[in-house]
Design a protein around this motif. Structure first.
Motif, PDB file in Angstrom:
ATOM      1  N   TYR A  35       0.834  -1.207   0.000  1.00 56.81           N
ATOM      2  CA  TYR A  35       0.000   0.000   0.000  1.00 56.81           C
ATOM      3  C   TYR A  35       0.859   1.244   0.000  1.00 56.81           C
ATOM      4  N   THR A  36       0.438   2.247  -0.766  1.00 54.73           N
ATOM      5  CA  THR A  36       1.142   3.530  -0.723  1.00 54.73           C
ATOM      6  C   THR A  36       0.285   4.534   0.048  1.00 54.73           C
ATOM      7  N   THR A  37       0.942   5.598   0.509  1.00 58.14           N
ATOM      8  CA  THR A  37       0.230   6.639   1.251  1.00 58.14           C
ATOM      9  C   THR A  37      -0.949   7.172   0.439  1.00 58.14           C
ATOM     10  N   SER A  38      -0.715   7.467  -0.845  1.00 57.03           N
ATOM     11  CA  SER A  38      -1.792   8.107  -1.605  1.00 57.03           C
ATOM     12  C   SER A  38      -2.970   7.154  -1.836  1.00 57.03           C
ATOM     13  N   GLU A  39      -2.692   5.866  -1.960  1.00 61.09           N
ATOM     14  CA  GLU A  39      -3.805   4.906  -2.088  1.00 61.09           C
ATOM     15  C   GLU A  39      -4.670   4.914  -0.822  1.00 61.09           C
ATOM     16  N   ILE A  40      -4.009   5.039   0.325  1.00 57.87           N
ATOM     17  CA  ILE A  40      -4.763   5.042   1.587  1.00 57.87           C
ATOM     18  C   ILE A  40      -5.512   6.369   1.756  1.00 57.87           C
ATOM     19  N   GLU A  41      -4.838   7.463   1.390  1.00 52.22           N
ATOM     20  CA  GLU A  41      -5.476   8.785   1.553  1.00 52.22           C
ATOM     21  C   GLU A  41      -6.773   8.887   0.756  1.00 52.22           C
ATOM     22  N   ARG A  42      -6.727   8.453  -0.523  1.00 49.69           N
ATOM     23  CA  ARG A  42      -7.907   8.703  -1.365  1.00 49.69           C
ATOM     24  C   ARG A  42      -9.122   7.896  -0.908  1.00 49.69           C
ATOM     25  N   VAL A  43      -8.904   6.661  -0.470  1.00 48.33           N
ATOM     26  CA  VAL A  43     -10.067   5.874  -0.021  1.00 48.33           C
ATOM     27  C   VAL A  43     -10.557   6.391   1.335  1.00 48.33           C
ATOM     28  N   THR A  63     -22.106  12.587   5.645  1.00 47.52           N
ATOM     29  CA  THR A  63     -23.513  12.614   5.242  1.00 47.52           C
ATOM     30  C   THR A  63     -24.344  11.689   6.123  1.00 47.52           C
ATOM     31  N   ARG A  64     -23.694  11.028   7.100  1.00 45.71           N
ATOM     32  CA  ARG A  64     -24.397  10.064   7.943  1.00 45.71           C
ATOM     33  C   ARG A  64     -24.226  10.453   9.406  1.00 45.71           C
ATOM     34  N   ARG A  65     -23.713   9.535  10.233  1.00 45.06           N
ATOM     35  CA  ARG A  65     -23.616   9.832  11.674  1.00 45.06           C
ATOM     36  C   ARG A  65     -22.223  10.310  12.091  1.00 45.06           C
ATOM     37  N   ARG A  66     -21.409  10.649  11.114  1.00 46.69           N
ATOM     38  CA  ARG A  66     -20.071  11.223  11.369  1.00 46.69           C
ATOM     39  C   ARG A  66     -19.181  10.353  12.240  1.00 46.69           C
ATOM     40  N   LYS A  67     -19.253   9.041  11.976  1.00 47.21           N
ATOM     41  CA  LYS A  67     -18.440   8.125  12.767  1.00 47.21           C
ATOM     42  C   LYS A  67     -17.717   7.195  11.804  1.00 47.21           C
ATOM     43  N   LEU A  68     -16.394   7.180  11.886  1.00 53.45           N
ATOM     44  CA  LEU A  68     -15.616   6.335  10.980  1.00 53.45           C
ATOM     45  C   LEU A  68     -14.781   5.349  11.791  1.00 53.45           C
ATOM     46  N   THR A  69     -14.867   4.073  11.433  1.00 52.74           N
ATOM     47  CA  THR A  69     -14.033   3.056  12.064  1.00 52.74           C
ATOM     48  C   THR A  69     -13.051   2.542  11.018  1.00 52.74           C
ATOM     49  N   SER A  70     -11.770   2.677  11.300  1.00 50.48           N
ATOM     50  CA  SER A  70     -10.761   2.166  10.378  1.00 50.48           C
ATOM     51  C   SER A  70     -10.301   0.804  10.888  1.00 50.48           C
ATOM     52  N   VAL A  71     -10.271  -0.177   9.982  1.00 46.53           N
ATOM     53  CA  VAL A  71      -9.964  -1.560  10.380  1.00 46.53           C
ATOM     54  C   VAL A  71      -8.636  -1.997   9.764  1.00 46.53           C
ATOM     55  N   ASP A  72      -7.756  -2.524  10.599  1.00 44.17           N
ATOM     56  CA  ASP A  72      -6.442  -2.949  10.107  1.00 44.17           C
ATOM     57  C   ASP A  72      -5.919  -4.094  10.960  1.00 44.17           C
ATOM     58  N   LEU A  88       1.079   1.709   8.263  1.00 41.23           N
ATOM     59  CA  LEU A  88       0.988   2.875   7.378  1.00 41.23           C
ATOM     60  C   LEU A  88      -0.478   3.286   7.219  1.00 41.23           C
ATOM     61  N   TRP A  89      -1.331   2.290   7.095  1.00 38.67           N
ATOM     62  CA  TRP A  89      -2.774   2.536   6.963  1.00 38.67           C
ATOM     63  C   TRP A  89      -3.263   3.368   8.150  1.00 38.67           C
ATOM     64  N   ARG A  90      -2.928   2.929   9.358  1.00 39.59           N
ATOM     65  CA  ARG A  90      -3.447   3.568  10.558  1.00 39.59           C
ATOM     66  C   ARG A  90      -2.940   5.009  10.704  1.00 39.59           C
ATOM     67  N   SER A  91      -1.656   5.206  10.464  1.00 39.40           N
ATOM     68  CA  SER A  91      -1.139   6.567  10.649  1.00 39.40           C
ATOM     69  C   SER A  91      -1.678   7.500   9.555  1.00 39.40           C
ATOM     70  N   THR A  92      -1.874   6.964   8.344  1.00 41.27           N
ATOM     71  CA  THR A  92      -2.376   7.808   7.258  1.00 41.27           C
ATOM     72  C   THR A  92      -3.834   8.202   7.508  1.00 41.27           C
ATOM     73  N   VAL A  93      -4.650   7.234   7.888  1.00 45.60           N
ATOM     74  CA  VAL A  93      -6.062   7.533   8.165  1.00 45.60           C
ATOM     75  C   VAL A  93      -6.148   8.562   9.300  1.00 45.60           C
ATOM     76  N   THR A  94      -5.345   8.382  10.327  1.00 44.37           N
ATOM     77  CA  THR A  94      -5.365   9.297  11.473  1.00 44.37           C
ATOM     78  C   THR A  94      -5.040  10.732  11.028  1.00 44.37           C
ATOM     79  N   ARG A  95      -4.003  10.861  10.183  1.00 42.31           N
ATOM     80  CA  ARG A  95      -3.610  12.199   9.728  1.00 42.31           C
ATOM     81  C   ARG A  95      -4.674  12.841   8.845  1.00 42.31           C
ATOM     82  N   VAL A  96      -5.239  12.063   7.897  1.00 40.61           N
ATOM     83  CA  VAL A  96      -6.252  12.642   6.995  1.00 40.61           C
ATOM     84  C   VAL A  96      -7.459  13.125   7.805  1.00 40.61           C
ATOM     85  N   LEU A  97      -7.859  12.342   8.785  1.00 40.61           N
ATOM     86  CA  LEU A  97      -9.030  12.733   9.589  1.00 40.61           C
ATOM     87  C   LEU A  97      -8.719  13.975  10.422  1.00 40.61           C
TER      88      LEU A  97
END
Ligand code: IPM
Ligand code: MG
Length: 375
Positions: A164-172, A182-191, A201-210
């Protein structure tokens, strides 16, 4: 009035049966809402291997690129299961996802009240379950290098790389966080960050984007094994889940059991908005497979495909009213007990694929009358 150009890829097994019902509903929508529609068929998977010696013929790619959206049935079957084969039907589907760059796969899981009895879970756990899994679709172990090596002292070694690359994780992540907004404003990232480097990398990228872009969306992280458990223990707790390719594949088959059957879950695979184009290119498919054991018997559940049509109307064409009408027509048809065997209550009558598709198209007519008379 809109002009809708849609590629139909029925594929293998029950694919042609369920796509026929999806097409019927698309035609009904076009007729009732006065859209112009053009449906063009192509080959993918095992049937393409037989006819064209490749699971993804170039003309199919061209067909999908020139269409605004693609509706796909399923690929694969025992006929093409030879492990030594050079080409497999599934490569057609994976290749198409990659070609179209549809990296975000939305899989909504909603429990229809009258289907709670079809679930192996107790009905009281299922009331109000409503979440969306956003599965990364064009990266990870599915697309990494695959190889086999002979070992010097006998035996073999098989390798599947997970990349996985950073940009692949960022865009999704952005697609999932937008959706959460548009919903209940709750996101769960699973890794699986306790074991895998890609997951860290997934976890740190999702954390930063959020943190940087979506401070209004609440984020939590779950390990995939804990998530598998939590899906059964407290499925109501989820709003939007974002996860990598293989975890998303596995968790959504599990989640389908909340909704009663693998046959009722739709999916939308989306890429970036195409500049200057009204439609957002998308690939729409039920999450179930080709079900060779019941293929050709007219008993497959068309609901997953028809709900995928609703997602297409919403995400690729911006036709929210039509999308809702299709969803209402499905709900009304289920409520009056017109369902296939996989979700029919014990001892109750079940209906054929075409009966259910026809009943949904009919329900759509009366819903469209109500909508148009209100307008
Ligand atoms: C799915 C299917 C596919 C996948 C198979 C058919 C390659 O299981 O869409 O969930 O693993 O992505
Ligand atoms: Mg799957």
């Amino acid at each position: 009035m809109s002009r809708l150009t849609i590629a139909l890829l029925p594929g293998d097994g029950i694919g042609p049966e369920v796509v026929a019902e999806g097409a019927r509903v698309l035609r009904a929508v076009a007729e009732r809402w006065k859209h112009e529609i053009e449906l063009r068929e192509g080959l993918i998977g095992g049937c393409a291997l037989d006819a064209r010696d490749t699971p993804l013929p170039p003309e199919t790619i061209e067909l999908c690129r020139s269409a605004d959206a693609v509706l796909l049935g399923a690929v694969g079957g025992p006929r093409w299961d030879n492990p030594a084969a050079r080409q497999r039907p599934e490569q057609g589907l994976l290749g198409l996802r990659r070609e179209l760059q549809v990296y975000a796969n939305l899989r909504p899981v909603k429990v229809h009240p009258s289907l709670a009895v079809a679930s192996p879970l107790r009905a009281e756990r299922l009331e109000g379950v409503d979440f969306v899994v956003v599965r990364e679709l064009t990266g990870g172990i599915y697309f990494g290098d695959k190889r086999r090596e002979q070992l010097p002292h006998g035996g073999e070694r098989a390798i599947d790389e997970c990349v996985y690359t950073t940009s692949e994780i960022e865009r999704v992540t952005r697609v999932a966080a937008q959706l959460a907004r548009t919903r209940r404003r709750k996101l769960t990232s699973v890794d699986k960050a306790n074991v895998l480097e890609t997951s860290r990398l997934w976890r740190s990228t999702v954390t930063r984007v959020l943190r940087d872009e979506f401070p209004d969306v609440a984020l939590d992280h779950l390990l995939v094994d804990a998530c598998a458990m939590q899906l059964l223990r407290d499925p109501r707790g989820f709003d939007v889940i974002v996860t990598e390719n293989m975890f998303g594949d596995i968790l959504t088959d599990e989640a389908s059991m909340l909704a009663g059957s693998l046959g009722v879950l739709p999916s939308a695979s989306l890429g970036d908005d195409v500049e200057g184009q009204r439609a957002r290119r998308g690939l729409y498919e039920p999450i179930h497979g080709s079900a060779p054991d019941i293929a050709g018997r007219g008993i497959a559940n068309p609901v997953g495909t028809i709900l995928s049509v609703a997602l297409m109307l919403r995400h690729s064409f911006g036709l929210e009213q039509e999308a809702r009408a299709v969803e209402q027509a499905v709900a009304a048809t289920i409520d009056r007990g017109c369902v296939t065997a996989d979700i029919a209550p014990c001892g109750a009558r079940s209906y054929s694929t075409a009966d259910v598709g026809g009943a949904i198209a009919e329900a759509l007519t009366s819903i469209s009358r109500q909508v148009h008379s209100r307008a």
